[in-house]
Structure formats: structure tokens, C-alpha cells
Design a protein around this motif. Structure first.
Motif, PDB file in Angstrom:
ATOM      1  N   TRP A   1     -29.662  19.947 -10.948  1.00 43.24           N
ATOM      2  CA  TRP A   1     -28.960  18.981 -10.111  1.00 43.24           C
ATOM      3  C   TRP A   1     -29.055  19.343  -8.622  1.00 43.24           C
ATOM      4  CZ3 TRP A   1     -28.274  14.371 -11.482  1.00 43.24           C
ATOM      5  CH2 TRP A   1     -27.974  14.042 -12.805  1.00 43.24           C
TER       6      TRP A   1
ATOM      7  N   LEU B   1     -30.443  16.740  -5.879  1.00 43.38           N
ATOM      8  CA  LEU B   1     -29.631  16.331  -4.730  1.00 43.38           C
ATOM      9  C   LEU B   1     -30.284  16.716  -3.405  1.00 43.38           C
ATOM     10  CD1 LEU B   1     -26.158  17.327  -6.191  1.00 43.38           C
ATOM     11  CD2 LEU B   1     -26.938  14.996  -5.729  1.00 43.38           C
TER      12      LEU B   1
ATOM     13  N   ALA C   1     -26.563  10.856  -1.267  1.00 44.83           N
ATOM     14  CA  ALA C   1     -26.219  11.742  -2.367  1.00 44.83           C
ATOM     15  C   ALA C   1     -25.756  13.101  -1.877  1.00 44.83           C
ATOM     16  CB  ALA C   1     -27.418  11.899  -3.307  1.00 44.83           C
ATOM     17  N   LEU C   2     -26.426  13.649  -0.871  1.00 49.11           N
ATOM     18  CA  LEU C   2     -26.078  14.943  -0.291  1.00 49.11           C
ATOM     19  C   LEU C   2     -26.235  14.816   1.211  1.00 49.11           C
ATOM     20  CD1 LEU C   2     -25.411  17.986  -0.538  1.00 49.11           C
ATOM     21  CD2 LEU C   2     -27.854  18.410  -0.818  1.00 49.11           C
TER      22      LEU C   2
END
Length: 500
Positions: free
Chosen positions: A153, A157, A168-169
Motif C-alpha cells: 500500500w 500511495l 491519495a497521498l
């Protein structure tokens, strides 16, 4: 942005307060993002020292790795927290009906959003993901599989963070810098404390400049990570690390826990100010009105998150350490397309962006003086086509040539072609022809016709995008990741037999 940004930076330095660089918020903000602060130890880039994270501003979770020995328990606890947050985004689904290009499908109604202080933290998480996703899974070791999943993950990200417009990030300093310009240098803007002091100074400060000078006081200022500062390392961390090492050598069972408790208190004190600043920045950004295209980009983010969850369930193999030539080219093409699309949407929605383009000659603004709503021409097939024309008087320089296609923020679906540029008394007259969005002779769309006297801004229309066709890995030379030069090509074997 260059010229307008420079002007705003000089104005901020003159007034002592940050200047607005955008009227809208162009990235989605979740109602419950996961705040994440990270510190790393001096030495290996991916060895963590501490992580403070959580979704509640009043209840952060602090995870600390021991000065020496295994970081496994700390990483397992981090994996549990991040995975629980990601799993919470998979609670509800929505059905998407079939379209001309896609069959009916479903996707999650939410997606994870992680906010970090700065781009350096993004790079630290990328390094951590590169290490963790290749760790072998030991079913006898608790948390082993969760740590590998955490690496997966983190890689996903941080890859999304490289794409403009993705939410998302997000590094908070970049997010703030998209909407405010401070009076300090861009390099200094990467420090969350000083940048936020310029934007939202405390009440006792006379100006943002004074607040920034106070915030960067060496006696009290601590970087937002992931690297710590040398005085903190020498004066605080080193003595505790030495005490922990002595306790391990002497097998002092009571001394080690006491040292770790002191380390926890020290790092909590170190990270708490940055934690508070992150939520202060979140509140400021959440108060900004959201641009219309933000919802569409977040829908795309949810679609990609759904696809990634499906991949992790069905396949789950870690991403390669390095992309081959074709994968790298595809990734670069997607990044370029995302940058162009994000810039076009910001231009259409934000007058600040359009103002910057006017200073660089990539846009012009003017008043509609005349409209020829009955203008037609004969197309290549001989049919009569409705092509309304209008003349715009602008004080801006127009370095564009006839034939250039333009877009207008007021009429998003329309396209305009420059027919003629004529210098006039003090202004420039630009004759434009509407080439798209106006309908047909039988069903004209009069909504794209502006009123005489209306002020419009025209920008260069983005070129239509089509993903380039890339060869398969087997069709690339061995120098670019394909089969070795001395390996025979068996790709066509069996074709003759099938035809027989």
C-alpha cells in the motif's frame, strides 16, 4: 506559475503576510484523513524511528522503534493501523451502470487519503514501501503478512503522489503552496512551521513574517521530519541511545523499559507541535471552496483504489523494484497526461491561473465587440456548416498565430479558432470562429454564443490526448528489458500448426 507568483512573493515580502494564489481548493479533502508524521534514524534511509498517526486530532497514536534490534513490532503495529484505515474505506460499494466504453461494474464509495508534512516524508514512505513489499512472509511470525501488505500500500500511495491532481497521498506544504504564496523562498516553504506561520500567524504576531521568524527559532524549532536536526540528535537522542545500548550489554531488564519510556516521551514532545500544525493546515484548506472538477478526480481515485484492492485479492504479487522500459514509458505518459489535464481544469476554474497565463502570453482577456451569429461555411463534404464568429478587443499581447485553437472558461464545451489578429488603437482585435460545441445547422446550440460587451478569457486549448501505443516486453530489444540477444525467438511457434 512564474511571473504572477514572483509578483505575489514580492508583495508578501513587502506586506509581511502570505498572498492568496488561488480562489478554489483543487484537491479533495476527506472528512476523515489519516495524518501521518514519520521520523527516521540517521543511517539507512528506510529504518524508521517513530511514526505519529491517526484520524483524531486529539488522540494521535505514537509508534516508536527501539534504538537497536528489530523494528518488526513497530512495523506490525503501523501495518495494523494503516490497514484498518484502508479496510474502513471498503465498507460500502456503489453500482456503476454500463457505458459505451465500459460494462456495468462497482466501486467503493470511499478511498484512503493520507496527509504528510512534506515531500521528504513521501520519499521516506516510498523507500519504506520498497523494502517492506519484498519481505518474505513467515506465517509463524505475527504481523509478517500485514507488514508485507503495508509495503504494497505504501508503494501504491507514493506512486499516486507522483501524479498531479491525485489526492491519495498529499504533502501538506505542497498543498498549502498551491493556494498561498509566502514571502520566503520556495526551499523555505518546505518547512511546515514557517510556511503556516506566514499563512495563518497567531494573534500575538504582528505579521506572518514575524511569526515565521519566531517559528524558526533554533532553540524551539523542530523539523517536521523525516530527518531530525543535529542538535536534537546530539543533545537528546544520543544519550538515550547510549543508555539503551549499555542496558542491553549489561542485561539490565528494568533499565531498558525505562529508557524506552523516556524515548517515547521525548519523541511525543518532538512530534506534537507538527501534529497540531497539520490539523491547523487541514482546517484552513477545508474552509476553501472546492473546485467542481475535484469531485470527478476523486471519483477516479476511488476507481483506482477499487482496482488495486481487486488486484491485491486476486494476484497480490509485489510491484517490481524497477520498471522495465515499456512500463516506465507508460508511467511517464500517464504522468504527462495527468499534468496537462490537471492544468487545464485549474485554468478553466481558477481566475488566478488564467491571470498567470495572460502574463506569459498563453491566454488573453478581452471584451466581445461584435458577433456574427449567422456565419456559415461549406465543409469538405459540401454540406453547409454553422460557424459563428465573434471579435474580441483585448489590451493583452496576442503572440498566437491564426489557426490556433482556444478554450474559454465560460463555455467549457466550445472551441475557438483564431481567424485574424489585427492591431488597433491601443488594443488588439482578435476574430474568432467557434469550431466545436455549437451544434449543427439543424440543431444549433445558441448557449455558446456570448453577449456583446461580455469579458472573456481565452486560453490555448489542450490537445486531445490519446495514449501512445507501446510494444510488448517481448517486442523490445534486450537493451530495454526485452529477451536476451542470444535467446531464440519462439513467439511464432505453433502458429502454422494451428492454421493447419
Amino acid at each position: 506559475m512564474i511571473q504572477l507568483t514572483s509578483l505575489l512573493r514580492m508583495r508578501a515580502a513587502h506586506t509581511g503576510n502570505a498572498q492568496r494564489a488561488s480562489q478554489l481548493r483543487h484537491l479533495h479533502l476527506s472528512d476523515q484523513p489519516l495524518m501521518l508524521l514519520a521520523l527516521k534514524q540517521t543511517g539507512p534511509a528506510a529504518r524508521p524511528l517513530a511514526v505519529m498517526l491517526g484520524t483524531d486530532p486529539h488522540r494521535p497514536q505514537l509508534l516508536v522503534a527501539p534504538p537497536s534490534g528489530s523494528t518488526g513490532p513497530m512495523l506490525a503495529a503501523l501495518a495494523d493501523t494503516v490497514t484498518a484505515y484502508i479496510n474502513a474505506c471498503q465498507r460500502h460499494r456503489e453500482h456503476l451502470p454500463a457505458t459505451n466504453n465500459k460494462p456495468a461494474r462497482w466501486r467503493y464509495t470511499d478511498a484512503p487519503q493520507i496527509l504528510v508534512p512534506n515531500p521528504q516524508t513521501v520519499q521516506h514512505l516510498k523507500d519504506l514501501g520498497d523494502v517492506l513489499r519484498f519481505r518474505s512472509v513467515d506465517d509463524q511470525a505475527p504481523g509478517s503478512r500485514a507488514v508485507q501488505c503495508l509495503g504494497h500500500w505504501l508503494t501504491y500511495l507514493t506512486d499516486r503522489a507522483d501524479l498531479p491532481g491525485s489526492a491519495a497521498l498529499i504533502p501538506m506544504t505542497s498543498f498549502l503552496g498551491m493556494h498561498w504564496i509566502s514571502g520566503q523562498s520556495p526551499l523555505e516553504d518546505e518547512d511546515l512551521a514557517t510556511l503556516l506561520a506566514w499563512i495563518d500567524p497567531p494573534r500575538h504576531a504582528a505579521s506572518g513574517r514575524d511569526a515565521a521568524l519566531e517559528a524558526e527559532d533554533p532553540a524551539t524549532h523542530r523539523p517536521a521530519g523525516p530527518a531530525t536536526d543535529a542538535p536534537f540528535d546530539n543533545d537528546h537522542l544520543a544519550p538515550l541511545f547510549d543508555a539503551y545500548a549499555r542496558a542491553r550489554r549489561r542485561a539490565l531488564d528494568q533499565e531498558q523499559p525505562r529508557t524506552l519510556q523516556e524515548l517515547d516521551r521525548l519523541l511525543a514532545t518532538y512530534l506534537q507541535p507538527t501534529w497540531d500544525l497539520m490539523w491547523q493546515a487541514y482546517t484552513l484548506l477545508q474552509a476553501l471552496p472546492e473546485a467542481k472538477s475535484t469531485a470527478r478526480r476523486w471519483d477516479h481515485e476511488r476507481t483506482l483504489f477499487t482496482d488495486e484492492c481487486t488486484y491485491l485479492t486476486q494476484d497480490g504479487r509485489p510491484r517490481p523494484a524497477r520498471d522495465n522500459a515499456v512500463a516506465a514509458a507508460v508511467r511517464l505518459a500517464r504522468m504527462e497526461h495527468a499534468a496537462v489535464a490537471f492544468a487545464a481544469e485549474r485554468t478553466a476554474e481558477d481566475p488566478f491561473v488564467r491571470a498567470e497565463l495572460r502574463t506569459t502570453g498563453k491566454a488573453f482577456g478581452g471584451t466581445v465587440t461584435t458577433i456574427d451569429a449567422e456565419h456559415t461555411l461549406r465543409g469538405p463534404s459540401g454540406r453547409t456548416q454553422w460557424r459563428p464568429r465573434l471579435t474580441v478587443s483585448t489590451p493583452d499581447p496576442v503572440p498566437m498565430e491564426p489557426g490556433q485553437l482556444l478554450a474559454c472558461h465560460t463555455y467549457r464545451s466550445a472551441r475557438y479558432k483564431i481567424c485574424e489578429v489585427t492591431p488597433a488603437d491601443g488594443d488588439t482585435l482578435v476574430e474568432l470562429e467557434i469550431t466545436a460545441g455549437m451544434g449543427t445547422m439543424d440543431r444549433p446550440n445558441h448557449a455558446v454564443l456570448p453577449d456583446a460587451g461580455a469579458f472573456l478569457v481565452f486560453t490555448i486549448a489542450p490537445a486531445p490526448y490519446r495514449m501512445p501505443e507501446f510494444p510488448a516486453r517481448e517486442q523490445t530489444p534486450w537493451t530495454h528489458g526485452g529477451p536476451p540477444a542470444d535467446q531464440p525467438d519462439h513467439s511464432n511457434e505453433g502458429e502454422g500448426e494451428e492454421e493447419q
